[in-house]
Design a protein around this motif. Structure first.
Motif, PDB file in Angstrom:
ATOM      1  N   ASP A   1      -8.048   5.537  -1.180  1.00 54.70           N
ATOM      2  CA  ASP A   1      -7.183   4.539  -0.569  1.00 54.70           C
ATOM      3  C   ASP A   1      -8.046   3.365  -0.112  1.00 54.70           C
TER       4      ASP A   1
ATOM      5  N   HIS B   1      -4.005   7.012   6.030  1.00 57.70           N
ATOM      6  CA  HIS B   1      -2.807   6.269   6.428  1.00 57.70           C
ATOM      7  C   HIS B   1      -1.564   7.157   6.319  1.00 57.70           C
TER       8      HIS B   1
ATOM      9  N   GLY C   1       0.812  -1.202   0.000  1.00 56.85           N
ATOM     10  CA  GLY C   1       0.000   0.000   0.000  1.00 56.85           C
ATOM     11  C   GLY C   1       0.847   1.253   0.000  1.00 56.85           C
ATOM     12  N   THR C   2       1.925   1.230   0.758  1.00 53.04           N
ATOM     13  CA  THR C   2       2.772   2.421   0.828  1.00 53.04           C
ATOM     14  C   THR C   2       3.347   2.744  -0.549  1.00 53.04           C
TER      15      THR C   2
ATOM     16  N   HIS D   1      -2.222  -8.139  -0.545  1.00 53.69           N
ATOM     17  CA  HIS D   1      -1.687  -8.861   0.625  1.00 53.69           C
ATOM     18  C   HIS D   1      -2.466  -8.587   1.914  1.00 53.69           C
ATOM     19  N   LYS D   2      -3.587  -7.880   1.806  1.00 55.53           N
ATOM     20  CA  LYS D   2      -4.486  -7.786   2.954  1.00 55.53           C
ATOM     21  C   LYS D   2      -5.678  -8.700   2.655  1.00 55.53           C
TER      22      LYS D   2
ATOM     23  N   ASP E   1      -4.756  -3.364  -1.661  1.00 54.29           N
ATOM     24  CA  ASP E   1      -3.695  -4.329  -1.327  1.00 54.29           C
ATOM     25  C   ASP E   1      -4.153  -5.774  -1.472  1.00 54.29           C
TER      26      ASP E   1
ATOM     27  N   CYS F   1      -6.695   0.409   0.247  1.00 53.56           N
ATOM     28  CA  CYS F   1      -5.659  -0.585   0.538  1.00 53.56           C
ATOM     29  C   CYS F   1      -6.217  -1.710   1.391  1.00 53.56           C
ATOM     30  N   VAL F   2      -6.886  -1.357   2.482  1.00 53.55           N
ATOM     31  CA  VAL F   2      -7.355  -2.408   3.385  1.00 53.55           C
ATOM     32  C   VAL F   2      -8.678  -3.014   2.899  1.00 53.55           C
TER      33      VAL F   2
HETATM   34  C1  LIG Z   1      -2.192  -1.077   5.216  1.00 58.03           C
HETATM   35  C2  LIG Z   1      -2.649   0.235   4.709  1.00 58.03           C
HETATM   36  C3  LIG Z   1      -1.822   1.047   3.927  1.00 58.03           C
HETATM   37  C4  LIG Z   1      -0.359   0.771   3.721  1.00 58.03           C
HETATM   38  O1  LIG Z   1      -0.097  -0.471   3.176  1.00 58.03           O
HETATM   39  P1  LIG Z   1       1.253  -1.278   3.420  1.00 58.03           P
HETATM   40  O2  LIG Z   1       1.021  -2.471   2.568  1.00 58.03           O
HETATM   41  O3  LIG Z   1       1.366  -1.571   4.885  1.00 58.03           O
HETATM   42  O4  LIG Z   1       2.390  -0.446   2.927  1.00 58.03           O
HETATM   43  C5  LIG Z   1      -2.372   2.190   3.399  1.00 58.03           C
HETATM   44  N1  LIG Z   1      -3.643   2.532   3.643  1.00 58.03           N
HETATM   45  C6  LIG Z   1      -4.462   1.788   4.415  1.00 58.03           C
HETATM   46  C7  LIG Z   1      -5.884   2.239   4.647  1.00 58.03           C
HETATM   47  C8  LIG Z   1      -3.992   0.619   4.981  1.00 58.03           C
HETATM   48  O5  LIG Z   1      -4.795  -0.115   5.779  1.00 58.03           O
END
Ligand SMILES: *Cc1c(COP(=O)(O)O)cnc(C)c1O
Length: 413
Positions: free
Chosen positions: A205, A132, A98-99, A241-242, A239, A207-208
């Motif tokens: 975002d 984040h 995500g980063t 990987h989440k 992501d 990501c999660v």
């Molecule tokens: C986990 C997360 C990130 C960052 O992802 P990484 O894979 O840890 O680098 C960014 N935004 C949100 C909302 C997240 O939960």
């Protein structure tokens, strides 16, 4: 410690590694509220096999040597584009997390800003305070200030406050789907309207939530639109990987316009080895991650992800109900996806977390509101009653001994 003079056999090394991790917190028994994501034993086994099968290849060489890896990557991205309702011109990029996805989106946006305003102006990003820290990391790298704006009383992005904080140098606004602290989806539709009206780049975002929210919507649970289906959304991070349940490191980034992906790419030719063109921040990238993501997306399919989403949401409802049934505890938010956040009005919730930690349950914490935080996957399903019983006992212990000094725990990721 130095490099050993003589090499050591695997059997001995493995035993030593096992011993080294003996005090680790047991994520398999649901004792960690973050870091790991379990779906099924099969998903784990397939991820492991696909990853190791392509462990030695390098996704950096996808265009010139490892055509099969490149094809798998393109297919992973095509699946993501479809899932997030991308228009036909959209483009995806696989990253290591995500980063990296967020840093790249900020870079793409910064270069877009420069095409319009030149390099003399210093752009800024306006975001709800729940985004984040990856945005701040990107801001530090590129000297772009991040204006963190207070949340509304519902703990979601306050679009009016965000709009008021936008000025002529604002390049990007951000919404999360959901945010990590409270697990709530920001009002993406209104942020999209703001972005279109003020000519801003909206990054979502996800990501999660990216690889769980679409399936939760398919279940028919109330969850607003959050992806490229909304016209104002210009880029989106999600992501694998989440909640894609793929091995780390694996994330995806999607751009509505192919030209934005081109802006973000790196293309260099003036060193002895000639042209180096990549669209990632990293050079060498694990082909194992690509292969494992491809294999897991195909292994689960839509039905598999929907079934996992159903189990996850039933589990979240049951945890939420369990927390509410404990006198003195209060949910700060009703879980919309897979994040639980609750606190207490009369006792110190961090002291409750202290008790839980002593019993072997690592607690996630939030400072505002002061609370316990858990990002949950299916490793938390079988231990629910055990966790809730421990929580009830911890709350009672804190009630009985209110003279205890406040907890010295500090919230940290
Ligand atoms: C986990 C997360 C990130 C960052 O992802 P990484 O894979 O840890 O680098 C960014 N935004 C949100 C909302 C997240 O939960």
């Amino acid at each position: 410690m130095k490099l050993p003079e003589q090499g050591v056999d695997w059997a001995e090394l493995e035993a030593e590694m096992t011993a080294m991790t003996s005090a680790d917190i047991d994520w398999r028994r649901g004792r960690t509220p973050l870091y790991t994501f379990f779906a099924t034993e099969n998903v784990n086994a397939i991820g492991k096999q696909a990853f190791t099968k392509f462990m030695s290849e390098n996704a950096l060489g996808g265009k010139r040597a490892f055509f099969g890896v490149k094809r798998m990557e393109d297919e992973v991205l095509a699946i993501g584009l479809d899932l997030f309702h991308a228009p036909s011109d959209a483009q995806g990029i696989m990253t290591t997390g995500g980063t990296e996805s967020i840093v790249l989106a900020v870079k793409g946006c910064r270069d877009w800003f420069r095409t319009r305003r030149g390099t003399a102006r210093r752009p800024n990003i306006v975001a709800p305070s729940s985004v984040h820290p990856a945005f701040d990391k990107a801001g530090e790298l590129m000297d772009i200030p991040i204006r963190r704006i207070p949340l509304g009383p519902d703990l979601r992005a306050d679009v009016a406050l965000i709009s008021a904080a936008v000025d002529e140098d604002t390049m990007m606004v951000v919404g999360s789907a959901p945010c990590f602290p409270h697990g709530l989806v920001d009002p993406i539709e209104s942020l999209g309207d703001l972005a279109l009206e003020r000519d801003l780049w909206l990054h979502v975002d996800a990501c999660v939530g990216g690889y769980v929210a679409p399936f939760v919507r398919m279940l028919g649970r109330p969850l607003p639109a959050f992806d490229l289906e909304i016209a104002g959304v210009r880029s989106l991070s999600a992501d694998l990987h989440k909640f894609g349940f793929c091995p780390k490191p694996a994330s995806t980034l999607f751009y509505r316009y192919a030209e934005d992906a081109e802006r973000q790419a790196f293309d260099f030719d003036t060193w002895p080895n000639g042209r180096l063109a990549t669209n990632t921040l990293v050079g060498t990238r694990p082909a194992g991650s690509v292969a494992a993501a491809w294999a897991i997306l195909h292994h689960l399919g839509r039905t598999g992800y929907v079934e996992i989403a159903r189990r996850l949401m039933e589990m979240m409802d049951a945890y939420a109900e369990g927390v509410e049934s404990i006198e003195g505890l209060r949910l700060w938010t009703r879980p919309e996806l897979t994040i639980l956040n609750f606190g207490a009005e009369e006792i110190d919730i961090f002291s409750v977390a202290d008790h839980m930690t002593r019993d072997g349950w690592l607690s996630g914490l939030t400072n505002k509101p002061r609370g316990i935080h858990a990002m949950m996957a299916l490793q938390h399903e079988p231990v629910r009653e055990e966790y809730l019983a421990g929580l009830r006992a911890a709350v009672e212990a804190v009630r009985r001994a209110p003279q205890d000094r406040p907890s010295t725990l500090r919230a940290s990721y």
